[in-house]
Every structure is written in C-alpha cells, then in structure tokens.
Design a protein around this motif. Sequence first.
Motif, PDB file in Angstrom:
ATOM      1  N   ASP A 127       0.846  -1.199   0.000  1.00 25.77           N
ATOM      2  CA  ASP A 127       0.000   0.000   0.000  1.00 25.77           C
ATOM      3  C   ASP A 127       0.875   1.241   0.000  1.00 25.77           C
ATOM      4  O   ASP A 127       2.047   1.202   0.363  1.00 25.77           O
ATOM      5  CB  ASP A 127      -0.921   0.012   1.227  1.00 25.77           C
ATOM      6  CG  ASP A 127      -0.155   0.226   2.509  1.00 25.77           C
ATOM      7  OD1 ASP A 127       0.713  -0.615   2.836  1.00 25.77           O
ATOM      8  OD2 ASP A 127      -0.391   1.254   3.189  1.00 25.77           O
ATOM      9  N   ASP A 128       0.301   2.360  -0.420  1.00 22.86           N
ATOM     10  CA  ASP A 128       1.069   3.594  -0.575  1.00 22.86           C
ATOM     11  C   ASP A 128       1.575   4.124   0.752  1.00 22.86           C
ATOM     12  O   ASP A 128       2.671   4.675   0.838  1.00 22.86           O
ATOM     13  CB  ASP A 128       0.213   4.645  -1.282  1.00 22.86           C
ATOM     14  CG  ASP A 128      -1.051   4.984  -0.528  1.00 22.86           C
ATOM     15  OD1 ASP A 128      -1.658   4.070   0.072  1.00 22.86           O
ATOM     16  OD2 ASP A 128      -1.466   6.164  -0.527  1.00 22.86           O
ATOM     17  N   GLN A 129       0.791   3.955   1.803  1.00 18.50           N
ATOM     18  CA  GLN A 129       1.173   4.483   3.110  1.00 18.50           C
ATOM     19  C   GLN A 129       2.384   3.738   3.677  1.00 18.50           C
ATOM     20  O   GLN A 129       3.375   4.348   4.087  1.00 18.50           O
ATOM     21  CB  GLN A 129      -0.014   4.375   4.076  1.00 18.50           C
ATOM     22  CG  GLN A 129       0.209   5.029   5.426  1.00 18.50           C
ATOM     23  CD  GLN A 129      -1.114   5.229   6.159  1.00 18.50           C
ATOM     24  OE1 GLN A 129      -2.028   5.868   5.644  1.00 18.50           O
ATOM     25  NE2 GLN A 129      -1.224   4.685   7.364  1.00 18.50           N
ATOM     26  N   GLY A 130       2.310   2.417   3.667  1.00 16.84           N
ATOM     27  CA  GLY A 130       3.438   1.627   4.151  1.00 16.84           C
ATOM     28  C   GLY A 130       4.680   1.828   3.302  1.00 16.84           C
ATOM     29  O   GLY A 130       5.801   1.892   3.824  1.00 16.84           O
ATOM     30  N   ALA A 131       4.499   1.950   1.987  1.00 17.97           N
ATOM     31  CA  ALA A 131       5.644   2.129   1.094  1.00 17.97           C
ATOM     32  C   ALA A 131       6.352   3.446   1.360  1.00 17.97           C
ATOM     33  O   ALA A 131       7.586   3.519   1.346  1.00 17.97           O
ATOM     34  CB  ALA A 131       5.178   2.056  -0.362  1.00 17.97           C
ATOM     35  N   LEU A 132       5.597   4.512   1.614  1.00 18.80           N
ATOM     36  CA  LEU A 132       6.232   5.805   1.887  1.00 18.80           C
ATOM     37  C   LEU A 132       7.011   5.764   3.199  1.00 18.80           C
ATOM     38  O   LEU A 132       8.135   6.272   3.279  1.00 18.80           O
ATOM     39  CB  LEU A 132       5.190   6.915   1.937  1.00 18.80           C
ATOM     40  CG  LEU A 132       5.757   8.309   2.210  1.00 18.80           C
ATOM     41  CD1 LEU A 132       6.678   8.754   1.075  1.00 18.80           C
ATOM     42  CD2 LEU A 132       4.646   9.338   2.412  1.00 18.80           C
ATOM     43  N   ILE A 133       6.435   5.157   4.221  1.00 22.04           N
ATOM     44  CA  ILE A 133       7.146   5.068   5.499  1.00 22.04           C
ATOM     45  C   ILE A 133       8.435   4.283   5.327  1.00 22.04           C
ATOM     46  O   ILE A 133       9.485   4.638   5.889  1.00 22.04           O
ATOM     47  CB  ILE A 133       6.246   4.417   6.572  1.00 22.04           C
ATOM     48  CG1 ILE A 133       5.029   5.302   6.837  1.00 22.04           C
ATOM     49  CG2 ILE A 133       7.017   4.199   7.870  1.00 22.04           C
ATOM     50  CD1 ILE A 133       3.987   4.674   7.749  1.00 22.04           C
ATOM     51  N   TYR A 134       8.381   3.220   4.527  1.00 23.14           N
ATOM     52  CA  TYR A 134       9.599   2.459   4.257  1.00 23.14           C
ATOM     53  C   TYR A 134      10.647   3.330   3.564  1.00 23.14           C
ATOM     54  O   TYR A 134      11.816   3.348   3.959  1.00 23.14           O
ATOM     55  CB  TYR A 134       9.299   1.233   3.407  1.00 23.14           C
ATOM     56  CG  TYR A 134      10.557   0.569   2.918  1.00 23.14           C
ATOM     57  CD1 TYR A 134      11.313  -0.232   3.766  1.00 23.14           C
ATOM     58  CD2 TYR A 134      11.042   0.807   1.636  1.00 23.14           C
ATOM     59  CE1 TYR A 134      12.492  -0.813   3.350  1.00 23.14           C
ATOM     60  CE2 TYR A 134      12.218   0.243   1.199  1.00 23.14           C
ATOM     61  CZ  TYR A 134      12.949  -0.566   2.061  1.00 23.14           C
ATOM     62  OH  TYR A 134      14.133  -1.108   1.645  1.00 23.14           O
ATOM     63  N   LEU A 135      10.252   4.053   2.524  1.00 21.54           N
ATOM     64  CA  LEU A 135      11.207   4.888   1.792  1.00 21.54           C
ATOM     65  C   LEU A 135      11.824   5.950   2.695  1.00 21.54           C
ATOM     66  O   LEU A 135      13.026   6.238   2.593  1.00 21.54           O
ATOM     67  CB  LEU A 135      10.510   5.556   0.604  1.00 21.54           C
ATOM     68  CG  LEU A 135      10.148   4.657  -0.580  1.00 21.54           C
ATOM     69  CD1 LEU A 135       9.344   5.437  -1.606  1.00 21.54           C
ATOM     70  CD2 LEU A 135      11.406   4.081  -1.225  1.00 21.54           C
ATOM     71  N   LEU A 136      11.012   6.540   3.566  1.00 24.07           N
ATOM     72  CA  LEU A 136      11.540   7.575   4.468  1.00 24.07           C
ATOM     73  C   LEU A 136      12.574   7.010   5.427  1.00 24.07           C
ATOM     74  O   LEU A 136      13.514   7.704   5.824  1.00 24.07           O
ATOM     75  CB  LEU A 136      10.390   8.212   5.254  1.00 24.07           C
ATOM     76  CG  LEU A 136       9.391   9.046   4.451  1.00 24.07           C
ATOM     77  CD1 LEU A 136       8.302   9.601   5.370  1.00 24.07           C
ATOM     78  CD2 LEU A 136      10.088  10.175   3.714  1.00 24.07           C
ATOM     79  N   ASN A 137      12.427   5.749   5.802  1.00 29.09           N
ATOM     80  CA  ASN A 137      13.389   5.118   6.701  1.00 29.09           C
ATOM     81  C   ASN A 137      14.592   4.553   5.953  1.00 29.09           C
ATOM     82  O   ASN A 137      15.725   4.668   6.416  1.00 29.09           O
ATOM     83  CB  ASN A 137      12.713   3.993   7.490  1.00 29.09           C
ATOM     84  CG  ASN A 137      11.931   4.511   8.689  1.00 29.09           C
ATOM     85  OD1 ASN A 137      12.500   4.786   9.745  1.00 29.09           O
ATOM     86  ND2 ASN A 137      10.627   4.655   8.522  1.00 29.09           N
ATOM     87  N   ALA A 138      14.346   3.951   4.796  1.00 28.89           N
ATOM     88  CA  ALA A 138      15.425   3.279   4.078  1.00 28.89           C
ATOM     89  C   ALA A 138      16.324   4.247   3.320  1.00 28.89           C
ATOM     90  O   ALA A 138      17.501   3.961   3.109  1.00 28.89           O
ATOM     91  CB  ALA A 138      14.835   2.253   3.104  1.00 28.89           C
ATOM     92  N   GLU A 139      15.788   5.383   2.876  1.00 30.98           N
ATOM     93  CA  GLU A 139      16.569   6.357   2.120  1.00 30.98           C
ATOM     94  C   GLU A 139      16.413   7.741   2.753  1.00 30.98           C
ATOM     95  O   GLU A 139      15.934   8.684   2.123  1.00 30.98           O
ATOM     96  CB  GLU A 139      16.113   6.370   0.654  1.00 30.98           C
ATOM     97  CG  GLU A 139      16.321   5.036  -0.036  1.00 30.98           C
ATOM     98  CD  GLU A 139      15.991   5.092  -1.513  1.00 30.98           C
ATOM     99  OE1 GLU A 139      16.695   4.421  -2.275  1.00 30.98           O
ATOM    100  OE2 GLU A 139      15.051   5.796  -1.909  1.00 30.98           O
TER     101      GLU A 139
END
Length: 425
Positions: free
Chosen positions: A311-323
């Motif tokens: 989902d878009d919400q989980g994906a954004l949180i991942y990107l903010l943490n991973a990059e």
Amino acid sequence: MRSLPTTPGPSCCGSGVLINDKFKRVLQNWLHVVTAVFIGGLLCWGIIRTFQSGLLSRLSIEADHTDLSPTLDEKLAGSSVDLPGLSSETPDNGNVFYEKAGFKLHVNTSYRLRPRISDWDDQRRRWLSKNPHKKGIVTGKSPLFLVSSSQPSPCENPMGDHFLLKAIKNKMDYCRLHGIDIFYNMAQLDPAMVSFWVKLPLVRAAMVAHPEAEWIWWMDSDALFTDMAFELPLDKYSNYNMVVHGWERKVFEEKSWVGLNMGVFLIRNCQWSLDLLDAWAAMGATGPLKLQIGKFLTSFLSERPENFEADDQGALIYLLNAEKERWRSKVYLESSYYLHGFWVKLVDKYEEMRRKYHPGYGDDRWPFVTHFVGCELCSGDTNTKYSAEKCRKNVEKAFNLADDQILKIYGFHHQSLQSSDVLYL
C-alpha cells in the motif's frame, strides 16, 4: 337446411389479384432486405473508419510526447501555450535491491509513471518565464491545486453516490471560498496503479498539466473539510516538498504503519516530487511482486495488518526510513492541526466544539479535515469495527457541520447536525 355463404368464392379474376398481391409483398420484403444491408454496410464502414482514425491518432500521440497541437492548446488554455513535461525517456528494465540503512527489498523497476521526466525544474522555470500571467493564477499567495477522485462506475452501496456528491460539494465550497482550483477525476489513468495507488498517476498528471501550481493537494473522496475558515500555513513549508499528517517518533522510531496518513497530503510541483513518485510507484505496480512487497512491509512496520498487499502508506514510510538522506529532509510531518483527522475521535465532540469555539483553528478546537477511514462509503464494505449506519450518521454530521458555515452566509443553518432540514438564522 344449410345456408349459403355470404362471401362469393374465388373466381379467375380474384385469383389474379391474389397472385399480384403476393408478388408485391415478396418484392417489398426484398427491398427491405437490400435497404437493411446497405444501411448496415454504411454503419460498419463508419465504425471501421472511426476506429482506424482513433488508433492512428493514439499511435501518433504515443510516438511523439513532445508535440501538442495548437488547436488543443487553444481549447484548453484559451491561447497557444507550450506545455512542459512532455519529454520522455526509456525506463530502466530489471529489478534492484534497496540496501540502504540495512534494509533490503526486492523491487521491480521496469515500471515507471510516464512520461519519464528528468529536467522538470528547468522545464517549469522556462514555462513560467514564458507565461508570467499564469504564475499565481490559482491564488494570490502560494498557488494550490486540489485533486480528488472516485471510481468511474456507480457505487455498490446504494447511498454511496449520495455520499460522494456531498463530499465533492464540500470540497468545492472550500475551494470557492479560498480561490483554489480543483480537479475531480473519475477515470483510471494507469491500469498498473489500482486501489490505494490510483492517486499517484493522478497527482503526477496534475503536476505536469498545471506548472503554474506550486503545490498539488491530494484529498481522498471520503475526507471532508470541517473548518471552512482555516487556511494552510504554506509559509511554514518553504523548505519542504511534501507535507503529510504524522508524527516523527511513530514514523522513525516505532516505524508504525499508522505513523502518518496518506488520505490528505501536499506535494510540491518539482523534480524531487516526480522522483519520489517514481520510486514510490515501483512498490505498488500490479504484478507478482506486489504481494511479496506487502509481506515485507508487514514485517518491517509495526501495526500493519497481515496478508495485506503493498500500500502507498506503508511504502512511503519504508522509503523515508530506508533512504533518509534522499527523502526525509524534505518531508514535513504535520501534527499541529488536523490535515487528516480520524473521524472516530472527532465527530462525537462536534456539539461541544460548537458551544465553546468557532471555525478557524483547524485543531482540537475545530478540526480542519475529518477523514472517514474504514467506512468505505462507496463499496459499503465497512470495517468490522464500524457499522454502515454509524458511518452514515457520522458523515451526515460532518457534512452539516461544514455546510452550516456556508449556509450562514445566506442566512440559514441546519436544524441539527443530524438533520438535512434548514431554518432561518
């Protein structure tokens, strides 16, 4: 004794008349058949020509992203305008691994939101210099462009279309009061982007189509403005490219799936945003990796449901943490007012708010936005925690709270927050 028949029997002359009548009927039937075949042929020829013309036009457009006809420009803008953002690049093929900050995720990078743009800031700057009259056309301050959407087909829930009508009326009222342009979309722009992800190609299309807009403002169809006087503090975000309702601790320390909400957000019209949308979309394109990415996100984030696709919400949180070095510094997590307000915590307080306060705060005293997460107003598939009747009643209250602020201008108000009846002030 049997009586004689009153109708004379057939004679030589009568037989000839019958034969002539039969011949005429046969001839007429054949004429009808020939006429029908001729008309059918004309229709088929017209359909084939129309299809060929449309197909050729589509192939011509896809073959050259850099050309827009002056006629189309004149229809859309009133004058011939060189719209930017139409140059394309061939997307990369293959898969990559995110290995930033110790996190590893297999992502298919063969998908890109199109057309691929790598010099948007320069294109937009040139366009604004050629069209200075367009700059600030949306508002006199920092231009905003509100985008929302709903499905193209009728709602499964019998009341769903009525709720959507009220929701778009609510958004139009707010935009009219504050001089904001709005685009409400009912078309699926990209077949690879479904469910939560439909907003990404739509937001991107709005950026490219409206280079005069500094900010694109996304708002889910089930989110309502409930403080019609509150204005976004845009000066506060001068150093940021994205504004989302959320909390730093929950996103970066707890890595919580509910650390932010993607139902309402602002994203600046710039190259950074286009790059983010491409990286983001690679995690949500329809395909075999979508479920795998969903499982990964559930293992990576707390409070995320099991067996839930990407989902878009989980994906954004991942990107903010991973990059972090690439995205985090430009994302503002807003919690000082309700850019997104969860309806369960707000609606029951409306009457008390009206007794104690007035519109214009946007926070706990009078929420800016009330978002009906989990109600699924169109499909009717409500969260098991909330009954359809509870959702219906609370949407009515939120709409009437906002609508009273509009009706007051005209000397009316709702009889109560639960009633559509109105009275003189």
